[in-house]
Design an enzyme around this catalytic site. Structure first.
Site, PDB file in Angstrom:
ATOM      1  N   GLY A  77       0.897  -1.272   0.039  1.00  0.00           N
ATOM      2  CA  GLY A  77       0.135  -0.020   0.041  1.00  0.00           C
ATOM      3  C   GLY A  77       0.933   1.057   0.087  1.00  0.00           C
ATOM      4  O   GLY A  77       1.978   1.383   0.395  1.00  0.00           O
ATOM      5  N   ARG A 141       1.392  -5.569  -5.124  1.00  0.00           N
ATOM      6  CA  ARG A 141       1.566  -6.586  -3.798  1.00  0.00           C
ATOM      7  C   ARG A 141       2.028  -7.985  -4.218  1.00  0.00           C
ATOM      8  O   ARG A 141       1.432  -9.061  -3.428  1.00  0.00           O
ATOM      9  CB  ARG A 141      -0.048  -6.522  -3.327  1.00  0.00           C
ATOM     10  N   ASP A 172       4.848  -7.618   5.698  1.00  0.00           N
ATOM     11  CA  ASP A 172       4.798  -8.909   4.754  1.00  0.00           C
ATOM     12  C   ASP A 172       5.926  -8.571   3.713  1.00  0.00           C
ATOM     13  O   ASP A 172       6.677  -9.589   3.410  1.00  0.00           O
ATOM     14  CB  ASP A 172       3.590  -8.888   3.993  1.00  0.00           C
ATOM     15  N   LYS A 198       7.825   0.847   5.694  1.00  0.00           N
ATOM     16  CA  LYS A 198       6.646   1.598   5.327  1.00  0.00           C
ATOM     17  C   LYS A 198       5.444   0.991   5.771  1.00  0.00           C
ATOM     18  O   LYS A 198       5.042  -0.104   5.782  1.00  0.00           O
ATOM     19  CB  LYS A 198       7.096   1.689   3.581  1.00  0.00           C
ATOM     20  N   THR A 199       4.434   1.894   5.976  1.00  0.00           N
ATOM     21  CA  THR A 199       3.072   1.540   6.057  1.00  0.00           C
ATOM     22  C   THR A 199       2.252   2.780   6.750  1.00  0.00           C
ATOM     23  O   THR A 199       2.998   3.034   7.879  1.00  0.00           O
ATOM     24  CB  THR A 199       2.512   0.030   6.466  1.00  0.00           C
ATOM     25  N   ASP A 201      -0.342   2.104   8.301  1.00  0.00           N
ATOM     26  CA  ASP A 201      -0.913   1.461   9.170  1.00  0.00           C
ATOM     27  C   ASP A 201      -0.009   1.437  10.781  1.00  0.00           C
ATOM     28  O   ASP A 201      -0.562   1.106  11.776  1.00  0.00           O
ATOM     29  CB  ASP A 201      -0.941  -0.278   9.177  1.00  0.00           C
ATOM     30  N   TYR A 239     -26.043  14.896  13.443  1.00  0.00           N
ATOM     31  CA  TYR A 239     -25.688  13.867  13.035  1.00  0.00           C
ATOM     32  C   TYR A 239     -24.728  13.174  13.950  1.00  0.00           C
ATOM     33  O   TYR A 239     -23.813  13.672  14.670  1.00  0.00           O
ATOM     34  CB  TYR A 239     -24.867  13.901  11.864  1.00  0.00           C
ATOM     35  N   GLY A 247      -6.260   0.764   8.303  1.00  0.00           N
ATOM     36  CA  GLY A 247      -5.258   0.093   9.540  1.00  0.00           C
ATOM     37  C   GLY A 247      -5.569  -1.418   9.399  1.00  0.00           C
ATOM     38  O   GLY A 247      -6.583  -1.618  10.215  1.00  0.00           O
ATOM     39  N   ARG A 248      -5.136  -2.233   8.412  1.00  0.00           N
ATOM     40  CA  ARG A 248      -5.724  -3.679   8.415  1.00  0.00           C
ATOM     41  C   ARG A 248      -5.823  -4.277   9.618  1.00  0.00           C
ATOM     42  O   ARG A 248      -6.853  -5.059   9.783  1.00  0.00           O
ATOM     43  CB  ARG A 248      -4.899  -4.271   7.368  1.00  0.00           C
ATOM     44  N   GLU A 307     -10.377  -0.121  11.000  1.00  0.00           N
ATOM     45  CA  GLU A 307     -10.593  -1.140   9.886  1.00  0.00           C
ATOM     46  C   GLU A 307     -10.610  -2.540  10.421  1.00  0.00           C
ATOM     47  O   GLU A 307     -11.550  -3.231   9.836  1.00  0.00           O
ATOM     48  CB  GLU A 307      -9.776  -0.847   8.530  1.00  0.00           C
ATOM     49  N   TYR A 422      -7.647   5.810   1.622  1.00  0.00           N
ATOM     50  CA  TYR A 422      -7.137   6.270   0.395  1.00  0.00           C
ATOM     51  C   TYR A 422      -6.641   7.755   0.460  1.00  0.00           C
ATOM     52  O   TYR A 422      -6.131   8.264  -0.140  1.00  0.00           O
ATOM     53  CB  TYR A 422      -7.979   5.667  -0.842  1.00  0.00           C
ATOM     54  N   ARG A 425      -3.067   8.247   1.922  1.00  0.00           N
ATOM     55  CA  ARG A 425      -1.983   7.260   1.734  1.00  0.00           C
ATOM     56  C   ARG A 425      -1.156   8.038   0.837  1.00  0.00           C
ATOM     57  O   ARG A 425       0.020   7.500   0.669  1.00  0.00           O
ATOM     58  CB  ARG A 425      -2.428   6.058   1.161  1.00  0.00           C
TER      59      ARG A 425
HETATM   60  P1  FBP Z   1       0.508  -2.028   3.555  1.00  0.00           P
HETATM   61  O1  FBP Z   1       0.473  -2.700   4.692  1.00  0.00           O
HETATM   62  O2  FBP Z   1       1.098  -2.629   2.369  1.00  0.00           O
HETATM   63  O3  FBP Z   1       1.234  -0.723   3.884  1.00  0.00           O
HETATM   64  O4  FBP Z   1      -0.702  -1.566   3.233  1.00  0.00           O
HETATM   65  C1  FBP Z   1      -1.896  -1.091   4.248  1.00  0.00           C
HETATM   66  C2  FBP Z   1      -3.106  -0.596   3.790  1.00  0.00           C
HETATM   67  O5  FBP Z   1      -3.058   0.495   3.348  1.00  0.00           O
HETATM   68  C3  FBP Z   1      -4.350  -1.245   4.780  1.00  0.00           C
HETATM   69  O6  FBP Z   1      -4.367   0.024   5.565  1.00  0.00           O
HETATM   70  C4  FBP Z   1      -5.404  -1.337   3.968  1.00  0.00           C
HETATM   71  O7  FBP Z   1      -6.247  -2.470   4.571  1.00  0.00           O
HETATM   72  C5  FBP Z   1      -4.745  -2.046   2.620  1.00  0.00           C
HETATM   73  O8  FBP Z   1      -3.646  -1.224   2.525  1.00  0.00           O
HETATM   74  C6  FBP Z   1      -5.618  -1.834   1.657  1.00  0.00           C
HETATM   75  O9  FBP Z   1      -5.173  -2.535   0.350  1.00  0.00           O
HETATM   76  P2  FBP Z   1      -5.349  -2.053  -1.077  1.00  0.00           P
HETATM   77  O10 FBP Z   1      -4.330  -0.825  -1.265  1.00  0.00           O
HETATM   78  O11 FBP Z   1      -4.635  -3.288  -1.814  1.00  0.00           O
HETATM   79  O12 FBP Z   1      -6.789  -1.667  -1.159  1.00  0.00           O
END
Ligand code: FBP
Length: 549
Positions: A77, A141, A172, A198-199, A201, A239, A247-248, A307, A422, A425
């Site tokens: 990502g 990926r 990963d 990098k990430t 997350d 609202y 953040g996977r 997330e 998105y 990022r």
């Molecule tokens: P990385 O671990 O590769 O940095 O990606 C994290 C992330 O941004 C997560 O937060 C999110 O769940 C995922 O990528 C979304 O993946 P994609 O870009 O394939 O939709």
């Protein structure tokens, strides 16, 4: 290409480097290291790259060095600052010797395997300095893990005379970098492999890595948006906003945004797991806060949702574990193939234990479907596709209706939904990320010059001014342990989850009741690049609280 005024002004920014990297360096080696878990197994799997010392660069004597050709890959990502890692690396290799060359592999690790590359020249690099995005060479990926991929890689590396490969990725991708480093070392191919953390997350961190790059900018971008929503919400007062944050797995982003914006509710997946909460418990927790605020006449608020929440609810976690096994073909270790999504779901339902089937069937159909469908190439459930924010708000509305019937709630509940991921990022890197990334890239060139392989580039002490940052390298094997992935035990970098006894969570926990009941919103505003240092150069609250210990 037309550029914005900010882009033009920002291109001239010269990122700061730690003092130690401003001149010639020498590598100071620490003691031998051990992996964080399963030492014997990791040592056996990585005989050439295990146990290496942590390195710190200190000022050294200038010496003449031969040109070196280096390859770079952006993996996974996007995260703000990737272009600065590459420009730092470029400047670093040219500083080793101006005849050195940098090649970028196109669209991630797949570019190495498919021999898709471009030379990154000074003109190209200058177009991308201090910009967000990974578009200079693109990202992907593809999982680098098979011998034929490594062999395809070495063909092109030899053809281009590349002696070192820098892989910019998350846990990963850096796990794969380590496997590749070990393979090339074992084969004595003479190619070094260096990783960069990098990430967005924020879950690639440990004793040696203070933070992964991109986390700072992404959290500041989301916090700006959350602050704007909170101002809107406090203006209209009608609202409840349910905001899911990327953040996977770990909840670092949600927690950092909560620390920056003081919302009414922020869920932390790691706490949900520790308290063994069910989905219903989570819903009741939110509904009680909505009702309490309604009693004060406040029928509005904000709820931050990480997330990865779904995966941390213990019953669902157990279900996902079995789904991962069932979706893997035991003969090949590869994902099973199905003709259609419906066939896949039917197969899953017919092959999981009764208690897990009951959990699956208790979930709303769209969530259950996503859990049963394909994983990403690293075996992760694609949580960004699950609309947890809508699921929770629907369930909270139902619970509030029950409470109303019981006379426990009087109020109005209208909702809005958002998913911020998105949006952040590829934001232009904050000063912190611009400096941190440039330093990581430049430092990677020093690890290469020092002949290291299987190392990750590290920059520490980043809450101090950049000149005082500490540069060096950590052997990737040090961060590894064995985990179950895709139905098999694999060596992987241990993911850093939110620590419930860590300073950032404790600070949040000490204030959340006040933030829930009162309207104590903070409005951080947009990232600033030029201006007073207390506005432009602050690291994340997470890092400040962690480093204050
Ligand atoms: P990385 O671990 O590769 O940095 O990606 C994290 C992330 O941004 C997560 O937060 C999110 O769940 C995922 O990528 C979304 O993946 P994609 O870009 O394939 O939709």
């Amino acid at each position: 290409m037309t550029k914005s005024a900010l882009q033009i002004a920002r291109a001239a920014y010269q990122p700061k480097l730690p003092k130690a990297l401003q001149g010639p360096v020498v590598a100071k080696e620490g003691a031998a290291t051990q992996s964080v878990g399963d030492q014997a197994k990791i040592k056996e799997l990585f005989p050439n790259t295990y146990g290496l010392p942590v390195i710190e660069f200190v000022s050294g004597e200038a010496k003449q060095q031969d040109p070196i050709n280096v390859g770079v890959i952006l993996s996974g990502g996007q995260a703000p600052g990737g272009h600065n890692v590459i420009s730092g690396l470029f400047d670093g290799v040219k500083n080793i010797n101006p005849a050195s060359k940098l090649y970028g592999f196109i669209l991630g690790p797949g570019g190495l395997v498919d021999h898709k590359y471009m030379e990154l020249t000074a003109d190209i690099i200058d177009e991308y300095r201090n910009t967000g995005g990974f578009d200079i060479i693109g990202s992907g990926r593809t999982k680098l893990e098979k011998v034929d991929q490594f062999e395809k890689g070495i063909e092109i590396l030899r053809e281009l005379g590349i002696k070192a490969l820098v892989i910019i990725g998350g846990d990963d991708s850096n796990t794969n970098a380590c496997v590749l480093a070990e393979y090339y070392a074992a084969k004595q191919y003479g190619v070094q492999v260096i990783g960069c953390p990098k990430t967005i997350d924020g879950d690639l961190k440990n004793e040696q890595i203070e933070t992964s790059f991109g986390f700072d900018t992404a959290c500041k971008t989301y916090s700006e948006l959350i602050g704007n929503i909170q101002r809107d919400c406090n203006s209209a007062r009608k609202y409840w906003h349910f905001i899911k944050l990327m953040g996977r797995s770990a909840s670092h982003i949600a927690l950092e945004c909560a620390l920056q914006t003081q919302p009414n509710v922020c869920l932390v997946s790691e706490e949900v797991e520790q308290k063994e909460m069910s989905l219903d418990d989570v819903v009741r927790y939110i509904a009680d806060i909505v009702a309490a605020r309604a009693a004060d006449g406040n029928n509005f608020g904000t709820v931050l949702i990480p997330e990865g929440l779904i995966e941390f609810i213990p019953a669902i976690k157990k279900l996902i574990r079995e789904l991962n096994e069932v979706l893997t073909d035991p003969a090949t270790g590869e994902p099973r193939e199905f003709a259609s999504a419906d066939e896949q779901i039917a197969f899953v339902k017919g092959n999981i234990a009764k208690d897990n089937l009951a959990v699956l069937e208790s979930l709303p159909e769209d969530v259950a479907r996503q859990l049963c469908l394909d994983r990403d190439p690293h075996g992760n459930v694609q949580v960004s596709l699950i609309e947890t924010e809508k699921l929770l708000s629907r369930m909270v509305a139902k619970r509030l209706a029950e409470m109303k019937a019981e006379g426990k709630y009087v109020g109005k509940f209208s909702t809005q939904h958002h998913f911020f991921g998105y949006e952040g990022r590829c934001a232009a890197p904050s000063n912190y990320d611009a400096d941190y990334c440039y330093s990581l890239g430049f430092n990677a060139s020093r690890l290469i010059a020092a002949g290291k392989t299987g190392y990750m580039s590290i920059i520490k002490n980043t809450t101090a001014p950049a000149a005082e940052w500490i540069a060096g390298g950590v052997p990737i094997t040090m961060m590894m342990n064995i985990e179950r992935r895709n139905g098999a035990d694999k060596p992987v970098i241990r993911k850093a989850l939110v620590e419930l006894d860590g300073a950032p969570f404790k600070f949040f926990a000490a204030h959340r009741e006040e933030w829930a009941r009162q309207t104590a919103y903070v409005y951080p505003g947009p990232i600033q690049y030029f201006g007073p240092t207390e506005v432009c150069d602050q690291p994340t609250k997470t890092l400040q609280l962690e480093q204050a210990k």
